[in-house]
Design an enzyme around this catalytic site. Structure first.
Site, mmCIF file in Angstrom:
data_model
loop_
_atom_site.group_PDB
_atom_site.id
_atom_site.type_symbol
_atom_site.label_atom_id
_atom_site.label_comp_id
_atom_site.label_asym_id
_atom_site.label_seq_id
_atom_site.Cartn_x
_atom_site.Cartn_y
_atom_site.Cartn_z
ATOM 1 N N ALA A 71 38.121 0.239 27.179
ATOM 2 C CA ALA A 71 37.992 -0.912 26.278
ATOM 3 C C ALA A 71 36.994 -1.891 26.865
ATOM 4 O O ALA A 71 36.759 -1.915 28.074
ATOM 5 C CB ALA A 71 39.349 -1.584 26.079
ATOM 6 N N ASP A 72 36.428 -2.691 25.989
ATOM 7 C CA ASP A 72 35.558 -3.770 26.436
ATOM 8 C C ASP A 72 35.810 -4.990 25.561
ATOM 9 O O ASP A 72 35.864 -4.879 24.337
ATOM 10 C CB ASP A 72 34.086 -3.383 26.361
ATOM 11 N N THR A 73 35.981 -6.122 26.210
ATOM 12 C CA THR A 73 36.256 -7.372 25.505
ATOM 13 C C THR A 73 35.111 -8.352 25.736
ATOM 14 O O THR A 73 34.648 -8.513 26.864
ATOM 15 C CB THR A 73 37.581 -7.991 26.001
ATOM 16 N N SER A 108 36.608 -3.724 21.799
ATOM 17 C CA SER A 108 36.361 -2.375 21.296
ATOM 18 C C SER A 108 37.095 -1.390 22.182
ATOM 19 O O SER A 108 37.152 -1.561 23.400
ATOM 20 C CB SER A 108 34.869 -2.054 21.302
#
Length: 196
Positions: A71-73, A108
């Protein structure tokens, strides 16, 4: 048979969320160079590219068996993104900019197993209170926010600075469970099966 989950992250918050929902996993942090991805003005596309890059990096470096979750925030405000601050001064500037404003937190997710890639994203609107400048440094030091996007944390002192949240609180922590639940169904995995 339950799938073997691989969390491609060293984020303590993502680990805690998976543990909270009783999802068994192994941690293999990604070595993906996030700075290698240029930002072209679309925070959703940017965070999605980073999440995919992290998953593909784990396959390349480790080739593990199992379902890889990355995930990437990012924090987005007025066309700019706020990743983790590079310094104390940058953290102060981020909080000053976000003070009294509404910004988007976008996470995402990428799931990858046996060349099957599924992605999704969640956006949450977060409104800050008007923050007195004298308190910004105290907040950063008290809650060690230099390793957090936007230089803040919802779960650590967030109530001091957050006025309102519209959307998923787990998203602001870095792993939107509703989105993850939906994506896992593509691999015939139901999160409800872990809550026994």
């Amino acid at each position: 048979m339950e799938p073997k989950f691989i969390l491609g992250s060293s984020s303590p918050r993502r680990k805690l969320i998976l543990e909270y929902f009783r999802i068994p996993f192994t941690c293999i942090p990604s070595n993906f160079e996030e700075h290698s991805v240029p930002y072209h003005g679309d925070p959703v596309a940017y965070s999605q590219e980073l999440a995919i890059g992290k998953a593909e990096s784990i396959v390349k470096d480790h080739n593990p068996e199992g379902l890889i979750l990355t995930a990437d925030t990012v924090v987005a405000y007025q066309g700019k993104i706020f990743n983790k601050p590079g310094s104390y001064d940058e953290a102060i500037e981020m909080l000053k900019t976000l003070s009294g404003q509404t910004h988007a937190v976008i996470t995402s997710i990428a799931l990858l197993q046996d060349r099957k890639l599924v992605t999704g994203e969640e956006t949450t609107q977060v409104t800050f209170t008007q923050l007195p400048e004298a308190y910004l440094g105290r907040y950063i030091k008290a809650f060690s926010t230099l390793d957090k996007c936007g230089a803040y944390s919802i779960q650590e002192g967030g109530s001091l600075i957050i006025h309102n949240i519209q959307g998923c609180a787990y998203n602001v922590q870095g792993l939107p469970i509703k989105t993850l639940k939906h994506l896992l169904l593509e691999f015939n995995v139901d999160l409800w099966d872990y809550l026994v």
